[in-house]
Structure formats: C-alpha cells, structure tokens
Design a protein around this motif. Sequence first.
Motif, PDB file in Angstrom:
ATOM      1  N   LEU A   1      -7.709  -9.620   4.684  1.00  0.00           N
ATOM      2  CA  LEU A   1      -7.578 -10.713   3.717  1.00  0.00           C
ATOM      3  C   LEU A   1      -7.402 -12.048   4.441  1.00  0.00           C
ATOM      4  O   LEU A   1      -8.024 -13.054   4.088  1.00  0.00           O
ATOM      5  N   SER A   2      -6.568 -12.058   5.466  1.00  0.00           N
ATOM      6  CA  SER A   2      -6.326 -13.277   6.232  1.00  0.00           C
ATOM      7  C   SER A   2      -7.603 -13.767   6.912  1.00  0.00           C
ATOM      8  O   SER A   2      -7.912 -14.966   6.907  1.00  0.00           O
ATOM      9  N   ALA A   3      -8.366 -12.838   7.493  1.00  0.00           N
ATOM     10  CA  ALA A   3      -9.623 -13.212   8.143  1.00  0.00           C
ATOM     11  C   ALA A   3     -10.633 -13.746   7.128  1.00  0.00           C
ATOM     12  O   ALA A   3     -11.360 -14.707   7.402  1.00  0.00           O
ATOM     13  N   ALA A   4     -10.663 -13.114   5.954  1.00  0.00           N
ATOM     14  CA  ALA A   4     -11.577 -13.584   4.905  1.00  0.00           C
ATOM     15  C   ALA A   4     -11.246 -15.022   4.509  1.00  0.00           C
ATOM     16  O   ALA A   4     -12.148 -15.851   4.320  1.00  0.00           O
ATOM     17  N   ILE A   5      -9.961 -15.319   4.407  1.00  0.00           N
ATOM     18  CA  ILE A   5      -9.545 -16.684   4.080  1.00  0.00           C
ATOM     19  C   ILE A   5     -10.015 -17.658   5.153  1.00  0.00           C
ATOM     20  O   ILE A   5     -10.535 -18.740   4.848  1.00  0.00           O
ATOM     21  N   LYS A   6      -9.849 -17.273   6.411  1.00  0.00           N
ATOM     22  CA  LYS A   6     -10.294 -18.112   7.523  1.00  0.00           C
ATOM     23  C   LYS A   6     -11.781 -18.425   7.426  1.00  0.00           C
ATOM     24  O   LYS A   6     -12.235 -19.508   7.805  1.00  0.00           O
ATOM     25  N   GLU A   7     -12.546 -17.453   6.940  1.00  0.00           N
ATOM     26  CA  GLU A   7     -14.000 -17.590   6.902  1.00  0.00           C
ATOM     27  C   GLU A   7     -14.512 -18.103   5.557  1.00  0.00           C
ATOM     28  O   GLU A   7     -15.710 -18.240   5.361  1.00  0.00           O
ATOM     29  N   GLY A   8     -13.611 -18.343   4.603  1.00  0.00           N
ATOM     30  CA  GLY A   8     -14.028 -18.836   3.296  1.00  0.00           C
ATOM     31  C   GLY A   8     -14.691 -17.785   2.434  1.00  0.00           C
ATOM     32  O   GLY A   8     -15.517 -18.107   1.569  1.00  0.00           O
ATOM     33  N   LEU A   9     -14.338 -16.516   2.661  1.00  0.00           N
ATOM     34  CA  LEU A   9     -14.909 -15.414   1.886  1.00  0.00           C
ATOM     35  C   LEU A   9     -13.889 -14.881   0.882  1.00  0.00           C
ATOM     36  O   LEU A   9     -12.676 -15.027   1.061  1.00  0.00           O
ATOM     37  N   LYS A  10     -14.393 -14.235  -0.158  1.00  0.00           N
ATOM     38  CA  LYS A  10     -13.523 -13.538  -1.094  1.00  0.00           C
ATOM     39  C   LYS A  10     -13.145 -12.179  -0.510  1.00  0.00           C
ATOM     40  O   LYS A  10     -13.825 -11.669   0.381  1.00  0.00           O
ATOM     41  N   CYS A  11     -12.071 -11.584  -1.046  1.00  0.00           N
ATOM     42  CA  CYS A  11     -11.617 -10.294  -0.519  1.00  0.00           C
ATOM     43  C   CYS A  11     -11.066  -9.431  -1.641  1.00  0.00           C
ATOM     44  O   CYS A  11     -10.224  -9.885  -2.439  1.00  0.00           O
ATOM     45  N   VAL A  12     -11.543  -8.189  -1.694  1.00  0.00           N
ATOM     46  CA  VAL A  12     -11.054  -7.198  -2.655  1.00  0.00           C
ATOM     47  C   VAL A  12     -10.452  -6.039  -1.864  1.00  0.00           C
ATOM     48  O   VAL A  12     -11.073  -5.529  -0.931  1.00  0.00           O
ATOM     49  N   LEU A  13      -9.241  -5.629  -2.249  1.00  0.00           N
ATOM     50  CA  LEU A  13      -8.540  -4.540  -1.572  1.00  0.00           C
ATOM     51  C   LEU A  13      -8.477  -3.313  -2.477  1.00  0.00           C
ATOM     52  O   LEU A  13      -8.112  -3.427  -3.645  1.00  0.00           O
ATOM     53  N   VAL A  14      -8.827  -2.152  -1.916  1.00  0.00           N
ATOM     54  CA  VAL A  14      -8.682  -0.878  -2.610  1.00  0.00           C
ATOM     55  C   VAL A  14      -7.532  -0.138  -1.933  1.00  0.00           C
ATOM     56  O   VAL A  14      -7.649   0.270  -0.767  1.00  0.00           O
ATOM     57  N   LEU A  15      -6.425   0.019  -2.635  1.00  0.00           N
ATOM     58  CA  LEU A  15      -5.224   0.615  -2.061  1.00  0.00           C
ATOM     59  C   LEU A  15      -5.081   2.066  -2.502  1.00  0.00           C
ATOM     60  O   LEU A  15      -5.191   2.379  -3.696  1.00  0.00           O
ATOM     61  N   GLU A  16      -4.832   2.929  -1.536  1.00  0.00           N
ATOM     62  CA  GLU A  16      -4.671   4.355  -1.806  1.00  0.00           C
ATOM     63  C   GLU A  16      -3.182   4.701  -1.886  1.00  0.00           C
ATOM     64  O   GLU A  16      -2.434   4.488  -0.932  1.00  0.00           O
ATOM     65  N   GLU A  17      -2.789   5.252  -3.011  1.00  0.00           N
ATOM     66  CA  GLU A  17      -1.391   5.643  -3.214  1.00  0.00           C
ATOM     67  C   GLU A  17      -1.169   7.017  -2.570  1.00  0.00           C
ATOM     68  O   GLU A  17      -1.083   8.043  -3.248  1.00  0.00           O
ATOM     69  N   ARG A  18      -1.092   7.019  -1.224  1.00  0.00           N
ATOM     70  CA  ARG A  18      -1.005   8.285  -0.480  1.00  0.00           C
ATOM     71  C   ARG A  18       0.268   9.058  -0.796  1.00  0.00           C
ATOM     72  O   ARG A  18       0.296  10.279  -0.748  1.00  0.00           O
ATOM     73  N   VAL A  19       1.325   8.330  -1.063  1.00  0.00           N
ATOM     74  CA  VAL A  19       2.567   8.939  -1.540  1.00  0.00           C
ATOM     75  C   VAL A  19       2.639   8.657  -3.040  1.00  0.00           C
ATOM     76  O   VAL A  19       2.615   7.492  -3.456  1.00  0.00           O
ATOM     77  N   PRO A  20       2.689   9.694  -3.895  1.00  0.00           N
ATOM     78  CA  PRO A  20       2.672   9.480  -5.345  1.00  0.00           C
ATOM     79  C   PRO A  20       3.728   8.471  -5.794  1.00  0.00           C
ATOM     80  O   PRO A  20       4.867   8.483  -5.320  1.00  0.00           O
TER      81      PRO A  20
ATOM     82  N   ASN B   1       3.886  -6.123   3.189  1.00  0.00           N
ATOM     83  CA  ASN B   1       2.484  -6.507   3.094  1.00  0.00           C
ATOM     84  C   ASN B   1       2.050  -6.732   1.652  1.00  0.00           C
ATOM     85  O   ASN B   1       1.214  -7.590   1.362  1.00  0.00           O
ATOM     86  N   ASN B   2       2.638  -5.964   0.728  1.00  0.00           N
ATOM     87  CA  ASN B   2       2.248  -6.101  -0.678  1.00  0.00           C
ATOM     88  C   ASN B   2       2.534  -7.511  -1.190  1.00  0.00           C
ATOM     89  O   ASN B   2       1.725  -8.095  -1.921  1.00  0.00           O
ATOM     90  N   PHE B   3       3.664  -8.058  -0.796  1.00  0.00           N
ATOM     91  CA  PHE B   3       3.993  -9.448  -1.141  1.00  0.00           C
ATOM     92  C   PHE B   3       2.988 -10.415  -0.511  1.00  0.00           C
ATOM     93  O   PHE B   3       2.540 -11.376  -1.143  1.00  0.00           O
ATOM     94  N   LEU B   4       2.611 -10.139   0.736  1.00  0.00           N
ATOM     95  CA  LEU B   4       1.703 -11.041   1.441  1.00  0.00           C
ATOM     96  C   LEU B   4       0.301 -11.032   0.835  1.00  0.00           C
ATOM     97  O   LEU B   4      -0.390 -12.056   0.868  1.00  0.00           O
ATOM     98  N   TYR B   5      -0.128  -9.897   0.283  1.00  0.00           N
ATOM     99  CA  TYR B   5      -1.435  -9.888  -0.393  1.00  0.00           C
ATOM    100  C   TYR B   5      -1.474 -10.981  -1.471  1.00  0.00           C
ATOM    101  O   TYR B   5      -2.449 -11.714  -1.594  1.00  0.00           O
ATOM    102  N   LYS B   6      -0.405 -11.041  -2.247  1.00  0.00           N
ATOM    103  CA  LYS B   6      -0.361 -12.017  -3.343  1.00  0.00           C
ATOM    104  C   LYS B   6      -0.187 -13.442  -2.823  1.00  0.00           C
ATOM    105  O   LYS B   6      -0.806 -14.380  -3.328  1.00  0.00           O
ATOM    106  N   LEU B   7       0.666 -13.607  -1.814  1.00  0.00           N
ATOM    107  CA  LEU B   7       0.874 -14.928  -1.250  1.00  0.00           C
ATOM    108  C   LEU B   7      -0.418 -15.503  -0.680  1.00  0.00           C
ATOM    109  O   LEU B   7      -0.709 -16.699  -0.835  1.00  0.00           O
ATOM    110  N   LEU B   8      -1.220 -14.640  -0.061  1.00  0.00           N
ATOM    111  CA  LEU B   8      -2.483 -15.073   0.529  1.00  0.00           C
ATOM    112  C   LEU B   8      -3.589 -15.280  -0.514  1.00  0.00           C
ATOM    113  O   LEU B   8      -4.639 -15.830  -0.196  1.00  0.00           O
ATOM    114  N   GLY B   9      -3.344 -14.827  -1.734  1.00  0.00           N
ATOM    115  CA  GLY B   9      -4.305 -15.069  -2.809  1.00  0.00           C
ATOM    116  C   GLY B   9      -5.445 -14.087  -2.880  1.00  0.00           C
ATOM    117  O   GLY B   9      -6.610 -14.469  -3.073  1.00  0.00           O
ATOM    118  N   VAL B  10      -5.145 -12.799  -2.738  1.00  0.00           N
ATOM    119  CA  VAL B  10      -6.186 -11.776  -2.818  1.00  0.00           C
ATOM    120  C   VAL B  10      -6.956 -11.903  -4.131  1.00  0.00           C
ATOM    121  O   VAL B  10      -6.378 -12.224  -5.179  1.00  0.00           O
TER     122      VAL B  10
END
Length: 330
Positions: A83-102, A112-121
């Motif tokens: 996400l951070s690299a995408a921001i640097k490059e002016g690209l959009k970013c979509v994250l698919v998160l796997e709930e490995r632990v139910p 990191n979950n807080f940072l996803y939102k702070l960075l504007g995913v």
Amino acid sequence: MNINQFPKRNYTDHQTPIEYLERLSKHLGGPNIYMKRDDLLGLTAGGNKTRKLEYLMADALQQGADTVITCGAVQSNHCRLTLSAAIKEGLKCVLVLEERVPNSYNPEASGNNFLYKLLGVDDIIVVPGGSDMQGEMEKVADSLRQKGNKPYIIPGGGSNEIGSTGYVSCALEILEQLEEMNLSIDYMVAASGSGGTHSGLLTGLHGANANIPVLGISVNKKKQEQEQKIYNHTLKTAKHVGANVDFPREKVIVLDDYVGPGYSLETEGMREAVQLAARKEGILLDPVYTGKTMAGLIDLVRKDYFEKNDNVLFVHTGGAPALYAYTDSF
C-alpha cells in the motif's frame, strides 16, 4: 548472474547496517550475533517486503497498471508496504486479507490494520482462512477490468521470482559489507514464510559462490513442505536472474520447531525473544516473524548448535507495527 538488467524502483537510498549485538551475545554466552537491519528499509515503517517491491512495482508500472492488488493475513506487513509503495507511485491499492485464525479480523484493530486505514487503502476484502488467495485476487482484478482499470496482482509476501530478486540483491549487499568489515559469517538465520526472502538469499549466495548456510525458521509450515517450497522457488529465482540453476537441495534448511500452535499464534519463546531484543539491544521484533525466528536462534544457541566463537547473522525482516496489535501478550 546479472540483476542490473531488471527495472527497479528505489525506496531506500542506503545500505541497511549490520550491527553486532554485543549485549545479547554476552547474555546468551556466545556465539557472536550480528543483525542485518532490514527493518530500517524505506517505505512506511520498513521491512523486507520493501526490497521485493522495488522490483514488483517497477514491473507493474512497466505494464501500465493503475491499481495493485495483493493479499496477506489480517496483520500483514506485506500489505502495509505494498500500500505504501502504491501511494509513492500514485497507484490505487486493494488488499485481500485472509482470516487465517477464525474471527481474528477486527476493523478497529491497531498495528498494521490501523495503518491500512491511515494510509488510505482503496478497499479491503476479508476472506476466510484457507481460501484460494490467487483466485480471490483474480476476482478483484476481473471486477476492476470491467470498470476500465488496469490491475496488477502481487502475490502474498511479494514472493515470486520478480520479488525474490530483491533478496538476491540483499545477499550481494551483505557480502560486500562483510568484506568491508573484514568479517566472516558462519551461519545466516532468517524467517521462512512465503519464501521470497529465504529463496532470494539462497540464490544470491549460491550465485556468488559464498558457502554460508542459511537456517530458515518456519513461521507456518512443516519442515518437509517448506523445504520443498523454498527449493522450487530458489530454482525459479536462479533461472530468472541468470544464476547457476544447479542448486543443491541439501542447501535448503528449514527448522519448524518454533511455529507453536500456528501462524501468528503466540509462543513463550517468541515473547522471551521479543523482550530480550528490546531490553538488551533496544531493537523491536514482531510477534509473527522475527520474534519466532529469534526464538529459534536463542534455542539453537542453548542447544549448542553453534560453536562459541561462531559468527551468526540474523536477518531482521521488520514487522514491528504488528506489536501494537499484541499488547496484551506483553
């Protein structure tokens, strides 16, 4: 072997240092422990994925992408850095998160979950543990194409031969630093997860004819499965960078004694390792990767795996932001 042939973005303007962990080494009674500080790489809060993303994002831009899609666990360092690299490059970013632990995904979680939102995913999609993550990302890509976007899929951990080129480069950087320091390393220790870092180091060292064993501490899979995965990936990476693909299978070493109850689940060894690194060296490890990897190194020292005067290099792959989602554990 020529990695200069590949397009690359530059997210770190310096070599990351190799530090001697004098107080930790003394506390454990030897060997001499050194640390490659890849937690100090560029992008948001650093970490090993930055090296991989320098090559992956260059490939995405070369292909004309306007959106990157990647996947990881709910506290994924790779997702944060992509996400951070995408921001640097002016690209959009979509994250698919796997709930490995139910039931482990909490949209209000720290780390990191807080940072996803702070960075504007741009979007977060959560799927159950065990999902076909490549298939889930393809679904997102198809949807974006129908809207006129040009998506680029980055695999989990950035771990394909393009991303692993970053750790071929890192291996060469380490060898250059060791020569400058007049230091000989007997073992290298690194986390072994999605495999890009582990296989990249093996490829780079093998390509440079450096006979340094790499001990991969598994953070999720059993020894046999992980070793085969790393071996296959090393062959692909070696072919990609033009290294000798005649890579000996026995050079792939994975230790699976430190996973504990499962990926991202706590162990006593991890807690001790995180606290020791903090209190002896002022260095933050993370609960998922480097904490368990350091727990493995500490246990190996106590079991006399190494000689007292050996020099051991621990590759710090970052991940400290995840600590803030585990505050109750400490």
